[in-house]
Design a protein around this motif. Structure first.
Motif, PDB file in Angstrom:
ATOM      1  N   ARG A 217      29.015  24.144 -12.903  1.00 29.53           N
ATOM      2  CA  ARG A 217      28.855  23.069 -11.927  1.00 29.53           C
ATOM      3  C   ARG A 217      28.114  21.841 -12.465  1.00 29.53           C
ATOM      4  O   ARG A 217      28.308  20.731 -11.972  1.00 29.53           O
ATOM      5  CB  ARG A 217      28.109  23.586 -10.688  1.00 29.53           C
ATOM      6  CG  ARG A 217      28.825  24.680  -9.918  1.00 29.53           C
ATOM      7  CD  ARG A 217      30.116  24.170  -9.280  1.00 29.53           C
ATOM      8  NE  ARG A 217      30.847  25.220  -8.598  1.00 29.53           N
ATOM      9  CZ  ARG A 217      30.809  25.438  -7.277  1.00 29.53           C
ATOM     10  NH1 ARG A 217      30.061  24.658  -6.497  1.00 29.53           N
ATOM     11  NH2 ARG A 217      31.505  26.425  -6.745  1.00 29.53           N
ATOM     12  N   ILE A 218      27.252  22.048 -13.463  1.00 30.15           N
ATOM     13  CA  ILE A 218      26.389  20.948 -13.933  1.00 30.15           C
ATOM     14  C   ILE A 218      26.616  20.623 -15.408  1.00 30.15           C
ATOM     15  O   ILE A 218      26.966  19.497 -15.769  1.00 30.15           O
ATOM     16  CB  ILE A 218      24.899  21.278 -13.705  1.00 30.15           C
ATOM     17  CG1 ILE A 218      24.625  21.715 -12.258  1.00 30.15           C
ATOM     18  CG2 ILE A 218      24.037  20.077 -14.101  1.00 30.15           C
ATOM     19  CD1 ILE A 218      24.707  20.626 -11.231  1.00 30.15           C
ATOM     20  N   PHE A 219      26.429  21.608 -16.278  1.00 29.89           N
ATOM     21  CA  PHE A 219      26.359  21.323 -17.712  1.00 29.89           C
ATOM     22  C   PHE A 219      27.688  20.860 -18.297  1.00 29.89           C
ATOM     23  O   PHE A 219      27.744  19.845 -18.999  1.00 29.89           O
ATOM     24  CB  PHE A 219      25.845  22.543 -18.488  1.00 29.89           C
ATOM     25  CG  PHE A 219      24.499  23.046 -18.030  1.00 29.89           C
ATOM     26  CD1 PHE A 219      23.588  22.193 -17.420  1.00 29.89           C
ATOM     27  CD2 PHE A 219      24.140  24.375 -18.197  1.00 29.89           C
ATOM     28  CE1 PHE A 219      22.344  22.647 -16.992  1.00 29.89           C
ATOM     29  CE2 PHE A 219      22.907  24.839 -17.783  1.00 29.89           C
ATOM     30  CZ  PHE A 219      22.010  23.983 -17.172  1.00 29.89           C
ATOM     31  N   ARG A 220      28.759  21.596 -18.056  1.00 30.54           N
ATOM     32  CA  ARG A 220      30.048  21.211 -18.644  1.00 30.54           C
ATOM     33  C   ARG A 220      30.569  19.896 -18.066  1.00 30.54           C
ATOM     34  O   ARG A 220      31.011  19.022 -18.841  1.00 30.54           O
ATOM     35  CB  ARG A 220      31.070  22.340 -18.502  1.00 30.54           C
ATOM     36  CG  ARG A 220      30.833  23.484 -19.485  1.00 30.54           C
ATOM     37  CD  ARG A 220      32.055  24.377 -19.632  1.00 30.54           C
ATOM     38  NE  ARG A 220      32.320  25.161 -18.440  1.00 30.54           N
ATOM     39  CZ  ARG A 220      31.808  26.371 -18.208  1.00 30.54           C
ATOM     40  NH1 ARG A 220      31.004  26.942 -19.100  1.00 30.54           N
ATOM     41  NH2 ARG A 220      32.114  27.025 -17.111  1.00 30.54           N
ATOM     42  N   PRO A 221      30.532  19.690 -16.748  1.00 32.57           N
ATOM     43  CA  PRO A 221      30.999  18.401 -16.226  1.00 32.57           C
ATOM     44  C   PRO A 221      30.233  17.206 -16.778  1.00 32.57           C
ATOM     45  O   PRO A 221      30.804  16.137 -16.973  1.00 32.57           O
ATOM     46  CB  PRO A 221      30.810  18.532 -14.714  1.00 32.57           C
ATOM     47  CG  PRO A 221      30.843  19.998 -14.458  1.00 32.57           C
ATOM     48  CD  PRO A 221      30.228  20.635 -15.663  1.00 32.57           C
TER      49      PRO A 221
END
Length: 405
Positions: A217-221
């Protein structure tokens, strides 16, 4: 990180901007900090990225711009935003009892008097709700505070996320639920392990580990490729050593370092390792109200909702909180859903803009986002101190004095 805009173009006076580095350098020269990194942005562009001192004092390895830091409680805003992505899907309401996801919290009790060995308790008037976890109004506490009999009860049970233990996150939450709360849920503010419990709620709802969910939800996007729980390698050459203030100067500290480096579980309250580059990506997403480079993490209205003061009656932390510990000034600051919120710069006694938001970490890190000035500030170091680090308190006056547009 590369400088993306000339300071003058960004509204900074270069000679005034230079004061910040000169001020910070003396703390290294005097042996009060091992090293540091500072990043300032304006209108979405990096205007200043400086570092000084050492990531390894003994080996004299420079801090550099590729350093990794234990961000400790700067983990909390990331986990809070991740939880709110589930809220956006209708997975819970702010009023939802935590016991809907962690049944052991169904019958919590509240400290009423007595000692840590013989506490008097009463039943909670209402359940701990999701909003209480997000705002630190649950009645939970931290063992390191050493201010209350319940803190001592946490220490006796070894409920400490800063050191490796045999307990997992599910077991931690069950242990916390079995101990009394400091106060009735929702009636006061106290810094606590609430975000660790929030991390467990995320796991229960999503069916994934907290680390997996944050990555999705946070790191890859956001392209936060260096942010994670635990070391990626041992040794990890870019990870800054953690030091502690002692009467004899700075001394290597493994106590708090091991809680992040070799943790038994993924601590939503303070377990992440990150970099200036990665946290810059997170703060830019928040500055842009939930979106960065075409990747929307949360809705724009949700971003505004998160960074609004949620303390009842719009009061500040000084009015509603217990003055035991906070990563922000208590006077003139409210608290949103995972972030402190600037309510009144004059009351706080430092410059800034009402509506600015941020937080910090026990190892000396700090950040804030000013949506009106389109400004972000990131400060990283790795030193544990029993008293507040003066540079964290002075940073607002140094940054805002450099703005002249």
């Amino acid at each position: 990180m590369d400088i993306e805009i000339d300071p003058t173009e960004a509204g900074f006076a270069p000679e005034r901007l230079a004061r910040i580095d000169r001020y910070l350098e003396r703390f290294v020269d005097e042996g009060r900090l091992p090293g540091w990194q500072l990043v300032l942005t304006r209108r979405g562009k990096v205007v200043h990225d400086s570092s000084y001192g050492y990531r390894d004092l003994e080996a004299r390895t420079p801090t550099g711009h590729d350093s990794l830091f234990r961000i400790m409680s700067m983990t909390k805003p990331i986990v809070s935003v991740a939880a709110m992505t589930l809220w956006e899907e209708g997975a819970f309401q702010l009023s939802t009892p935590v016991s809907d996801f962690i049944p052991s919290f169904a019958d919590v009790r509240v400290y009423q008097g007595g000692s840590d060995l013989r506490p008097n308790t009463v039943a909670a008037v209402e359940p701990i709700r999701m909003v209480h976890l997000l705002t630190h109004t649950s009645g939970l506490t931290y063992p390191f505070l050493r201010q209350h009999p319940v803190d001592a009860m946490y220490r006796e049970r070894k409920l400490d996320t800063t050191v490796p233990t045999a307990i997992d996150l599910e077991g931690l939450c069950d242990e916390l639920a079995a101990l009394p709360l400091l106060f009735q849920p929702g009636t006061e503010w106290a810094y606590s392990m609430a975000t660790d419990v929030l991390g467990r709620v995320i796991e229960v709802i999503s069916g994934k580990s907290l680390g997996e969910f944050l990555a999705e939800r946070i790191f890859r996007p956001l392209g936060m490729t260096e942010t994670r729980f635990g070391r990626a390698a041992d040794p990890e050459p870019h990870l800054v050593n953690l030091y502690a203030h002692t009467p004899d100067g700075l001394v290597r500290s493994d106590l708090f370092a091991n809680g992040c480096d070799k943790a038994s579980f993924e601590s939503g309250g303070g377990g992440l390792i990150s970099s200036a580059h990665d946290y810059h990506r997170f703060t830019q997403m928040m500055l842009r109200r939930g979106e960065l480079d075409g990747q929307r993490v949360i809705g724009s209205r949700t971003a505004s909702f998160i960074t609004t003061n949620h303390l009842p009656g719009g009061v500040d932390l000084d009015t509603y909180g217990r003055p035991l510990y906070s990563e922000s000034p208590m006077r003139g600051s409210g608290f949103g859903l995972g972030f402190s919120v600037n309510l009144d710069p004059a009351t706080a006694g430092r410059p800034g803009t009402p509506g600015s938001f941020g937080w910090g970490g026990m190892a000396g890190t700090r950040f804030w986002v000013d949506p009106v000035e389109e400004l972000t500030m990131l400060f990283f170091t790795q030193v544990f101190s029993s008293t507040p680090l003066p540079m964290r308190e002075t940073m607002p006056q140094l940054v805002y004095q450099a703005l002249v547009d």
